[in-house]
Write an enzyme that holds these catalytic residues in place. Structure first.
Site, PDB file in Angstrom:
ATOM      1  CB  THR A 134      -0.978   0.094   1.125  1.00 17.95           C
ATOM      2  OG1 THR A 134      -1.896   1.173   1.164  1.00 17.95           O
ATOM      3  CG2 THR A 134      -0.124   0.090   2.556  1.00 17.95           C
ATOM      4  CE  LYS A 188      -7.090   0.722   2.025  1.00 18.85           C
ATOM      5  NZ  LYS A 188      -7.103   0.196   0.823  1.00 18.85           N
ATOM      6  CG  ASP A 196      -9.222  -2.664  -3.264  1.00 18.45           C
ATOM      7  OD1 ASP A 196      -8.629  -1.720  -3.589  1.00 18.45           O
ATOM      8  OD2 ASP A 196     -10.476  -2.895  -3.848  1.00 18.45           O
ATOM      9  N   GLY A 209     -10.075   8.426   5.738  1.00 17.40           N
ATOM     10  CA  GLY A 209     -11.103   7.894   4.679  1.00 17.40           C
ATOM     11  C   GLY A 209     -12.437   8.591   4.875  1.00 17.40           C
ATOM     12  CE  LYS A 247     -11.187   2.109  11.231  1.00 20.22           C
ATOM     13  NZ  LYS A 247     -10.680   3.007  10.231  1.00 20.22           N
TER      14      LYS A 247
END
Length: 211
Positions: free
Chosen positions: A15, A20, A76, A159, A181
């Protein structure tokens, strides 16, 4: 079905997304796996030409494994909004444009919902995780988390996190710490985020905690 392959040593995280990368490194840390990113190795980003999250994750993982000669780990993921027929979905990152302006992308979702007169705010995140080895061996795992969309709140995460409120919670992902999270209760296997849920399945199959 072939047996799962155990991952050890060094792995490339395929990535160039800083958010991420942080999450993946934190997920891998308890397993004694050394993680280096595709960006740190100077690897190019392959064209994501798949029609499913799993296909795009595989494209990234295999490209990094081939270029580095190491196992590679790719995600992804995207946000799928019910009232927008699953959009932005595979194009979640593209909605933010080259500048990765997710504030603009969240505003676009709100505008699209208003334009359609949609009152349904249901949505879900999807994460496809792929482990690929230079010899072509592939492992695939998926995770989902369901919830609804609200006006963006919070400065945490990245995001679309600030506008997504997972089921059973009053806070958005933008108001939840990274530890909460994507933390995992390994005794029960419970996890909150889509990426952590996919990682639980991957870890059970392909990772071993150091003794």
């Amino acid at each position: 079905m072939s047996a799962h392959r155990i991952l050890s040593g060094k792995v490339v995280i395929a990535t160039h997304n800083a958010g991420k990368l942080v999450e993946m490194r934190e997920l891998l840390a308890p397993f004694g796996v050394e993680a280096v990113s595709a960006g740190e190795l100077g690897l190019p980003e392959p064209d994501e030409t798949g029609t499913m999250f799993s296909e795009n994750a595989a494209i990234k993982a295999h490209a990094a494994a081939k270029a580095s000669g190491l196992p590679a780990f790719a995600d992804d993921s995207g946000l799928c909004v019910d009232a927008l027929d699953g959009a932005p979905g595979l194009f979640s990152a593209r909605w933010a444009g080259p500048a990765k302006d997710f504030s603009g992308a969240m505003a676009r979702i709100a505008d699209e919902l208003d334009r359609r007169g949609a009152t349904n705010r249901r949505a879900h995140f999807v994460s496809a995780l792929v482990l690929a080895w230079p010899d072509g061996h592939t492992e695939l795992f998926e995770g989902r988390v369901f919830g609804d969309l609200v006006a963006p709140r919070g400065q945490l995460g990245f995001g679309y996190d600030p506008m997504f409120r997972p089921e059973g919670m009053d806070r958005t992902f933008g108001e939840i710490s990274s530890e909460e999270k994507h933390g995992v209760d390994w005794q029960s296997g419970n996890a909150l985020s889509h990426r952590a849920r996919a990682f639980v399945e991957l870890a059970r199959a392909c990772l071993r905690r150091p003794v």
